[in-house]
Design a protein around this motif. Structure first.
Motif, short mmCIF file in Angstrom:
data_model
loop_
_atom_site.label_atom_id
_atom_site.label_comp_id
_atom_site.label_asym_id
_atom_site.label_seq_id
_atom_site.Cartn_x
_atom_site.Cartn_y
_atom_site.Cartn_z
N ASN A 38 0.81 -1.30 0.18
CA ASN A 38 0.03 -0.03 0.11
C ASN A 38 1.07 1.22 0.16
N THR A 39 0.53 2.17 -0.77
CA THR A 39 1.20 3.50 -0.68
C THR A 39 0.20 4.72 -0.23
N ILE A 44 -3.37 4.02 -1.74
CA ILE A 44 -3.56 3.18 -2.94
C ILE A 44 -3.15 1.85 -2.37
N VAL A 100 -0.59 -1.80 -4.56
CA VAL A 100 -0.18 -1.11 -5.84
C VAL A 100 0.44 -2.06 -6.77
N ASP A 142 -1.30 1.31 -11.35
CA ASP A 142 -1.31 2.55 -10.55
C ASP A 142 0.14 3.62 -10.57
#
Length: 334
Positions: free
Chosen positions: A7-8, A57, A60, A64
Motif C-alpha cells: 500500500n502507498t 492506494i 499497488v 497505479d
C-alpha cells in the motif's frame, strides 16, 4: 508516501499564514473562508471520493504507476502539488540544504533523487533515478557528475489558471556546466530512452584562432547546429568523390545553417573571426541507451593507400565523457 508494504499513502501537510510567517491549521469557526479543501486526481482526472489530506492506494500494481496531483484550496486561492508514483528508488528529497528521506537512511544508489528546491552544490551525486520538480533549478558544477541507473524526469511548467486560483510555476531546469556529466547506466536501446524534459548542457571550446574549426556532436535530441556560433559547417561524406591530387573518395560536405544534428554524427564548424572561445548550450532531451552508428566504406577506392579509405566522422552522443580506450577496444572486438 508510505512504501513499506504493497500500500502507498500520499500525505500533504498544508495550512494558512497566521500573519507572522507561520503555517497554522485554519480555525473553521473563526475563519470559515480559510478552511482547506482537498481534491486528488490521477493524470488530471479527479479520483472519486478522495477529498482528504491523505490518499492511499491499496495493493499497488503497474496500473497505479502514474502522476497524481492534489489540489489544496480555500476561498483565498488554490495550490496544486504533483507527485509521481513509479518504479525506482526510494524517494529522497533535496530541501535546499540537505538530502532527507521519510524512510530514514538510504544508500546513494537506491535513492529516487527529488530536487524539490534549487541545487547548486559541488560534488558528485548518485541515485537510482531522478526528478527535478517544477520550479526547481538544479546545476551540476564543472567536473562533477550526476550518476543514475534509470530515468531522469524534469517536470514541466504548471500553467496559471485564474479561474481556479492557480499560480504559474516554471518548469524545472537541470544545467550541466562545462565538463560536468550526466551518466545513466541501465542497459537499454536508445529507442527506449524514457527521459522526460530538457537539460541545458554547456560546452566551451577555448584557445581558438581565426579560421579554426571546432568538432561538435549533440548529446540531446532535436538540436539545431545553427544554435552554435560560427559559420561554414561541414560533415564528412565517405561516398563523395575527392578529386586530384587525392584521387579517392571521402570529402567534406556542406551542411545548411539550420540543420538538426543527427544521432552520433560529428560535424565541424568554423569559429567566428576574432573569437578565442565559443560557448554553446545544448538544450533538449538527454540521449541515453545503446546507440549504434552505421559506418560507411569507400566505394571502389582509386587510392592504393589504406590510410586514404573508409574515413567516418562520428561523435559522442551522450551528455558525458566516454572512455576512449574502452570505445576503441570494444569496436575492435566487434
Amino acid at each position: 508516501a508510505d512504501g513499506s508494504s504493497s500500500n502507498t499513502t500520499f500525505t500533504v501537510t498544508a495550512g494558512v499564514d497566521d500573519g507572522n510567517g507561520n503555517l497554522v491549521s485554519p480555525n473553521p469557526t473563526a475563519t470559515p473562508s480559510e478552511i482547506l479543501n482537498y481534491e486528488w486526481s490521477k493524470f488530471n482526472f479527479p479520483i472519486s471520493g478522495e477529498t482528504n489530506s491523505a490518499y492511499t492506494i491499496t495493493g499497488v500494481g503497474s496500473s497505479d504507476l502514474a502522476t497524481y496531483k492534489v489540489k489544496v484550496s480555500n476561498a483565498n486561492g488554490t495550490v496544486i502539488l504533483p507527485v509521481t508514483l513509479s518504479e525506482g528508488g526510494t524517494p529522497t528529497f533535496w530541501n535546499g540544504s540537505v538530502w532527507t528521506s521519510p524512510f530514514g537512511a538510504v544508500a546513494d544508489r537506491d535513492r529516487n533523487l527529488v530536487f524539490s528546491s534549487d541545487y547548486n552544490e559541488s560534488g558528485d551525486i548518485e541515485g537510482c533515478d531522478c526528478v527535478v520538480a517544477s520550479g526547481s533549478n538544479v546545476t551540476i558544477e564543472a567536473g562533477n557528475k550526476l550518476v543514475l541507473y534509470d530515468e531522469l524526469i524534469i517536470q514541466p511548467e504548471i500553467p496559471e489558471d485564474l479561474s481556479e486560483g492557480i499560480s504559474f510555476v516554471a518548469a524545472g531546469t537541470l544545467t550541466l556546466e562545462n565538463n560536468a556529466s550526466l551518466i545513466q547506466t541501465k542497459p537499454i536501446l536508445s529507442a527506449d530512452n524514457i527521459n522526460e524534459g530538457n537539460i541545458i548542457y554547456k560546452r566551451t571550446a577555448t584557445n581558438l584562432a581565426n579560421s579554426d574549426y571546432v568538432y561538435w556532436s549533440s548529446p540531446v535530441d532535436n538540436f539545431d547546429i545553427g544554435n552554435i556560433s560560427g559559420n561554414n559547417t561541414f560533415r564528412w561524406n565517405t561516398l563523395q568523390a575527392n578529386p586530384a591530387p587525392n584521387n579517392t573518395h571521402g570529402n567534406w560536405a556542406t551542411v545548411a545553417n539550420s540543420h538538426e544534428m543527427e544521432l552520433g554524427i560529428g560535424y565541424i564548424k568554423r569559429v567566428p573571426n576574432g573569437s578565442s572561445e565559443i560557448y554553446s548550450d545544448f538544450i533538449g532531451r538527454p540521449r541515453n541507451g545503446t546507440i549504434t552508428v552505421d559506418l560507411m566504406q569507400t566505394p571502389s577506392p582509386t587510392s592504393t593507400l589504406l590510410s586514404d579509405r573508409n574515413w567516418n566522422l562520428i561523435g559522442n552522443p551522450y551528455p558525458s565523457a566516454i572512455s576512449a580506450a574502452k570505445f576503441l577496444l570494444r569496436n575492435a572486438e566487434d
